[in-house]
Design a protein around this motif. Structure first.
Motif, PDB file in Angstrom:
ATOM      1  N   CYS A  14       0.833  -1.206   0.000  1.00 58.76           N
ATOM      2  CA  CYS A  14       0.000   0.000   0.000  1.00 58.76           C
ATOM      3  C   CYS A  14       0.869   1.258   0.000  1.00 58.76           C
ATOM      4  O   CYS A  14       2.095   1.184   0.056  1.00 58.76           O
ATOM      5  CB  CYS A  14      -0.930   0.001   1.219  1.00 58.76           C
ATOM      6  SG  CYS A  14      -0.098   0.289   2.799  1.00 58.76           S
ATOM      7  N   GLY A  25      -8.290  -4.755  -2.109  1.00 54.89           N
ATOM      8  CA  GLY A  25      -8.674  -4.477  -0.732  1.00 54.89           C
ATOM      9  C   GLY A  25      -9.240  -5.716  -0.079  1.00 54.89           C
ATOM     10  O   GLY A  25      -9.252  -6.810  -0.659  1.00 54.89           O
ATOM     11  N   THR A  90     -13.972   2.026   7.323  1.00 54.85           N
ATOM     12  CA  THR A  90     -12.967   1.816   6.280  1.00 54.85           C
ATOM     13  C   THR A  90     -11.638   2.393   6.741  1.00 54.85           C
ATOM     14  O   THR A  90     -11.566   3.556   7.131  1.00 54.85           O
ATOM     15  CB  THR A  90     -13.398   2.467   4.954  1.00 54.85           C
ATOM     16  OG1 THR A  90     -14.624   1.846   4.527  1.00 54.85           O
ATOM     17  CG2 THR A  90     -12.336   2.290   3.880  1.00 54.85           C
ATOM     18  N   SER A  91     -10.623   1.567   6.679  1.00 54.02           N
ATOM     19  CA  SER A  91      -9.258   1.990   6.990  1.00 54.02           C
ATOM     20  C   SER A  91      -8.505   2.092   5.666  1.00 54.02           C
ATOM     21  O   SER A  91      -8.171   1.077   5.056  1.00 54.02           O
ATOM     22  CB  SER A  91      -8.592   0.973   7.916  1.00 54.02           C
ATOM     23  OG  SER A  91      -7.263   1.348   8.187  1.00 54.02           O
ATOM     24  N   ASP A  92      -8.264   3.321   5.223  1.00 53.10           N
ATOM     25  CA  ASP A  92      -7.622   3.577   3.935  1.00 53.10           C
ATOM     26  C   ASP A  92      -6.110   3.636   4.132  1.00 53.10           C
ATOM     27  O   ASP A  92      -5.609   4.445   4.913  1.00 53.10           O
ATOM     28  CB  ASP A  92      -8.132   4.886   3.351  1.00 53.10           C
ATOM     29  CG  ASP A  92      -7.622   5.146   1.953  1.00 53.10           C
ATOM     30  OD1 ASP A  92      -6.676   4.470   1.508  1.00 53.10           O
ATOM     31  OD2 ASP A  92      -8.167   6.044   1.296  1.00 53.10           O
ATOM     32  N   HIS A  93      -5.398   2.787   3.424  1.00 50.99           N
ATOM     33  CA  HIS A  93      -3.944   2.719   3.531  1.00 50.99           C
ATOM     34  C   HIS A  93      -3.257   3.342   2.323  1.00 50.99           C
ATOM     35  O   HIS A  93      -2.077   3.095   2.095  1.00 50.99           O
ATOM     36  CB  HIS A  93      -3.500   1.255   3.664  1.00 50.99           C
ATOM     37  CG  HIS A  93      -3.821   0.658   4.982  1.00 50.99           C
ATOM     38  ND1 HIS A  93      -2.894   0.045   5.766  1.00 50.99           N
ATOM     39  CD2 HIS A  93      -4.983   0.590   5.681  1.00 50.99           C
ATOM     40  CE1 HIS A  93      -3.449  -0.388   6.876  1.00 50.99           C
ATOM     41  NE2 HIS A  93      -4.727  -0.076   6.837  1.00 50.99           N
ATOM     42  N   GLY A  94      -3.967   4.118   1.554  1.00 55.46           N
ATOM     43  CA  GLY A  94      -3.373   4.730   0.371  1.00 55.46           C
ATOM     44  C   GLY A  94      -3.266   3.742  -0.773  1.00 55.46           C
ATOM     45  O   GLY A  94      -2.242   3.098  -0.946  1.00 55.46           O
ATOM     46  N   TRP A  96      -5.048   1.018  -0.967  1.00 57.18           N
ATOM     47  CA  TRP A  96      -5.543  -0.264  -0.461  1.00 57.18           C
ATOM     48  C   TRP A  96      -6.369   0.043   0.776  1.00 57.18           C
ATOM     49  O   TRP A  96      -5.999   0.919   1.573  1.00 57.18           O
ATOM     50  CB  TRP A  96      -4.381  -1.194  -0.097  1.00 57.18           C
ATOM     51  CG  TRP A  96      -4.808  -2.591   0.249  1.00 57.18           C
ATOM     52  CD1 TRP A  96      -4.911  -3.632  -0.612  1.00 57.18           C
ATOM     53  CD2 TRP A  96      -5.186  -3.088   1.530  1.00 57.18           C
ATOM     54  NE1 TRP A  96      -5.342  -4.761   0.055  1.00 57.18           N
ATOM     55  CE2 TRP A  96      -5.514  -4.447   1.385  1.00 57.18           C
ATOM     56  CE3 TRP A  96      -5.297  -2.526   2.799  1.00 57.18           C
ATOM     57  CZ2 TRP A  96      -5.937  -5.243   2.430  1.00 57.18           C
ATOM     58  CZ3 TRP A  96      -5.719  -3.317   3.857  1.00 57.18           C
ATOM     59  CH2 TRP A  96      -6.030  -4.661   3.662  1.00 57.18           C
ATOM     60  N   ALA A  97      -7.495  -0.648   0.962  1.00 64.14           N
ATOM     61  CA  ALA A  97      -8.356  -0.377   2.117  1.00 64.14           C
ATOM     62  C   ALA A  97      -8.893  -1.670   2.699  1.00 64.14           C
ATOM     63  O   ALA A  97      -9.103  -2.658   1.993  1.00 64.14           O
ATOM     64  CB  ALA A  97      -9.516   0.528   1.716  1.00 64.14           C
ATOM     65  N   TYR A  98      -9.119  -1.630   4.035  1.00 71.00           N
ATOM     66  CA  TYR A  98      -9.773  -2.723   4.737  1.00 71.00           C
ATOM     67  C   TYR A  98     -11.089  -2.191   5.274  1.00 71.00           C
ATOM     68  O   TYR A  98     -11.123  -1.137   5.917  1.00 71.00           O
ATOM     69  CB  TYR A  98      -8.922  -3.259   5.887  1.00 71.00           C
ATOM     70  CG  TYR A  98      -9.535  -4.507   6.491  1.00 71.00           C
ATOM     71  CD1 TYR A  98      -9.223  -5.755   5.968  1.00 71.00           C
ATOM     72  CD2 TYR A  98     -10.460  -4.431   7.519  1.00 71.00           C
ATOM     73  CE1 TYR A  98      -9.810  -6.908   6.475  1.00 71.00           C
ATOM     74  CE2 TYR A  98     -11.049  -5.576   8.031  1.00 71.00           C
ATOM     75  CZ  TYR A  98     -10.721  -6.805   7.515  1.00 71.00           C
ATOM     76  OH  TYR A  98     -11.309  -7.941   8.017  1.00 71.00           O
ATOM     77  N   HIS A  99     -12.167  -2.920   5.017  1.00 70.67           N
ATOM     78  CA  HIS A  99     -13.502  -2.514   5.419  1.00 70.67           C
ATOM     79  C   HIS A  99     -14.012  -3.444   6.516  1.00 70.67           C
ATOM     80  O   HIS A  99     -14.094  -4.657   6.312  1.00 70.67           O
ATOM     81  CB  HIS A  99     -14.456  -2.567   4.224  1.00 70.67           C
ATOM     82  CG  HIS A  99     -13.927  -1.858   3.023  1.00 70.67           C
ATOM     83  ND1 HIS A  99     -14.036  -0.504   2.853  1.00 70.67           N
ATOM     84  CD2 HIS A  99     -13.259  -2.326   1.940  1.00 70.67           C
ATOM     85  CE1 HIS A  99     -13.468  -0.157   1.708  1.00 70.67           C
ATOM     86  NE2 HIS A  99     -12.990  -1.250   1.140  1.00 70.67           N
TER      87      HIS A  99
END
Length: 153
Positions: A14, A25, A90-94, A96-99
């Motif tokens: 990411c 993601g 939602t955790s946005d990693h730039g 790539w994201a985990y929901h």
């Protein structure tokens, strides 16, 4: 004969420089029943094995977070109970994201034998979660996710 290519497999890096599974993601399902939440201990052979996190995994191309979380959790828990959706974090990693899809169970639920990506699943109070060896990304998002639970113990 139609051949389907699974585009959900593989590691990506990411924008933060972290390595994640799933080029599109990932999503997990946080089931809530009363004052307890369901977590899964990851098998030793998966990424961050031996830690506790949500049942979930890589999204397929074009798949929504909610659909992906349901599909993955159903595979890993051997099915799902009837649920009512509560929220999505939602955790946005730039890039790539985990929901985290949060849902209340509408009936008691005992996880079954899933696909083997988890060694076991169990119910915990939110206060117990911080004492578990958590998947690093879940540990980072847990305070924000817990806040979405609406003051449960």
């Amino acid at each position: 004969m139609t051949v389907t290519v699974d585009t959900s497999r593989g590691f990506v890096v990411c924008g933060r420089g972290c390595r994640h599974w799933g080029p599109h993601g990932a999503a997990g399902l946080l089931l809530v029943h009363g004052s307890r939440i369901l977590l899964q201990e990851r098998t030793p052979w998966v990424h961050h094995g031996g830690t506790w996190s949500l049942p979930g995994g890589a999204l397929h191309a074009g798949e929504t977070a909610r659909r992906g979380a349901h599909r993955e959790a159903g595979e890993e828990l051997g099915g799902l109970p009837r649920i009512r959706h509560h929220a999505i974090h939602t955790s946005d990693h730039g890039g790539w994201a985990y929901h985290t899809v949060i849902a209340d169970t509408l009936e008691p639920f005992t996880p079954g034998r899933g696909d083997g990506e988890g060694t076991r699943a169990d119910w915990f109070t939110p206060g117990q979660v911080g004492r578990l060896p958590l998947h690093p990304d879940f540990a980072d998002t847990w305070p924000a996710v817990r806040a979405l639970l609406g003051g449960r113990p």
